[in-house]
Write a protein that holds these residues in place. Sequence first.
Motif, PDB file in Angstrom:
ATOM      1  N   SER A 121     -13.770   9.456  -0.028  1.00 26.15           N
ATOM      2  CA  SER A 121     -13.268   8.506  -1.021  1.00 26.15           C
ATOM      3  C   SER A 121     -12.154   7.693  -0.359  1.00 26.15           C
ATOM      4  O   SER A 121     -11.113   8.245   0.010  1.00 26.15           O
TER       5      SER A 121
ATOM      6  N   CYS B  21      -6.303   7.355   2.018  1.00 16.75           N
ATOM      7  CA  CYS B  21      -5.674   6.064   1.711  1.00 16.75           C
ATOM      8  C   CYS B  21      -5.243   5.410   3.018  1.00 16.75           C
ATOM      9  O   CYS B  21      -4.581   6.042   3.845  1.00 16.75           O
TER      10      CYS B  21
ATOM     11  N   THR C 291      -9.503   4.399  -0.161  1.00 12.29           N
ATOM     12  CA  THR C 291      -8.749   3.321  -0.797  1.00 12.29           C
ATOM     13  C   THR C 291      -7.913   2.622   0.263  1.00 12.29           C
ATOM     14  O   THR C 291      -7.212   3.275   1.040  1.00 12.29           O
TER      15      THR C 291
ATOM     16  N   ILE D 175      -4.815   0.208   0.629  1.00 14.10           N
ATOM     17  CA  ILE D 175      -3.677  -0.322  -0.121  1.00 14.10           C
ATOM     18  C   ILE D 175      -3.013  -1.419   0.703  1.00 14.10           C
ATOM     19  O   ILE D 175      -2.550  -1.178   1.817  1.00 14.10           O
TER      20      ILE D 175
ATOM     21  N   ARG E 126     -10.252  12.624   0.251  1.00 17.50           N
ATOM     22  CA  ARG E 126      -9.623  11.384  -0.238  1.00 17.50           C
ATOM     23  C   ARG E 126      -8.699  10.821   0.844  1.00 17.50           C
ATOM     24  O   ARG E 126      -7.775  11.500   1.295  1.00 17.50           O
TER      25      ARG E 126
ATOM     26  N   LYS F  35     -12.315   0.995  -2.099  1.00 16.85           N
ATOM     27  CA  LYS F  35     -11.482   0.390  -3.145  1.00 16.85           C
ATOM     28  C   LYS F  35     -10.289  -0.312  -2.492  1.00 16.85           C
ATOM     29  O   LYS F  35      -9.629   0.254  -1.619  1.00 16.85           O
TER      30      LYS F  35
ATOM     31  N   VAL G 157      -6.594  -2.116  -3.196  1.00 16.55           N
ATOM     32  CA  VAL G 157      -5.503  -2.276  -4.160  1.00 16.55           C
ATOM     33  C   VAL G 157      -4.418  -3.147  -3.539  1.00 16.55           C
ATOM     34  O   VAL G 157      -3.909  -2.840  -2.457  1.00 16.55           O
TER      35      VAL G 157
ATOM     36  N   SER H  23     -15.946   5.721   4.635  1.00 18.50           N
ATOM     37  CA  SER H  23     -16.647   5.614   3.340  1.00 18.50           C
ATOM     38  C   SER H  23     -18.128   5.959   3.502  1.00 18.50           C
ATOM     39  O   SER H  23     -18.757   6.496   2.599  1.00 18.50           O
TER      40      SER H  23
ATOM     41  N   GLU I 250      -3.246   9.083  -6.649  1.00 17.95           N
ATOM     42  CA  GLU I 250      -4.409   9.285  -5.771  1.00 17.95           C
ATOM     43  C   GLU I 250      -4.409  10.665  -5.105  1.00 17.95           C
ATOM     44  O   GLU I 250      -5.468  11.235  -4.860  1.00 17.95           O
TER      45      GLU I 250
END
Length: 364
Positions: free
Chosen positions: A34, A6, A36, A38, A4, A54, A56, A29, A88
């Motif tokens: 995974s 971010c 994200t 931000i 994961r 993703k 955000v 990705s 997360e």
Amino acid sequence: MATRLCFVINSLEGGGAERVISNLANHFSSKDCSVTVICLNKAQVKYQLNEQVKIVNLLERKDNHNSFNRIRYAFLTFYRLLTLLKKEKPDCTICFMTSANIWAGLCCMILGLPYLVSERTAPDSTLNQYNKFLQWFVFHIYRKSKAIVLPAFGMFNGFKRIKQFETLYNFKTIYNPIHQFVKPNPGSVNSKPFMLSVGRLSHEKGFDRLIEAYHLLQLRDTDLIILGEGPERTALEAQIAALNLSGKVKLIGFKSNLQDYYAQATVFVLPSRNEGYPNALVEAMGMGCPCVAMNCEFGPSEIIEDGVNGFLIEQDNVPALSLAIDKLLNNSELKKQFSDKAKLINETNSIERISANWEELILS
């Protein structure tokens, strides 16, 4: 279980750091991570992201001029980011640019999460302007990071101008990956041959100096096109009008088909007063566009070998910039040499090679 990640940045509006973070997010990705992204501030996303990534947005800022709103936005940014990262639980958080570095680094320190910070512009424009207390605060956030990633080795010396930062040894240089554009379109983007420059219309990008250099050339059949938007547009338009260059110097805003302009430009010019690692210069060279750049802090001297794959001009020397452009415009052999040598950057700065460096750092 998938790794994961971010990524944290101010926004994904047009800009060099935004392009790099978009490329990295897409790369990871595709590696079954995974991912994200931000964004501290809501803004239009100017770069294509894989559907698995993703996005955000933490806040939509409307009025940041009074003290109450600034305090409110600061609290909301901290609270929402802390809450999101707690949920997360990323294996690593990668932050780009000073304000994102501070907020995300602080949240990760509180939560005990691993993080990387990355400065993308010359420190004289960011941290070196902060007061002593804020510099001390940032120092402790950066000290705890897995690494402080810089896009140019020369930036290391810029940070050492801050006394506390002299003791930091977790700096790591990773050049920006070259963006892989789609194939250029055959249709002409301008009715005449043109010189090109790309970047935010801001003082540090030095477009006023480029317009002055272009004026010295007195070219009849070659236009100057500048791509980008920013706060200096009105001042630059006034300069263009004062020099009777209306219709010859064109400020055409942000364009999604950059590859067409790079492919068709006779010369690309980087007139910056300071940089981190200029993406536009790397992109132009990757497309085989002959280049001239001011030798500013930082980046151009790590990209251009003067007289081999481009011209590197003494900082602030506008007449020398003008002469170098003239020499290149009138020498087809030299243009071909610069073009051929410039394309080698597609290998040294390939997304595969640069991403491998990030992978090693993130996953270690």
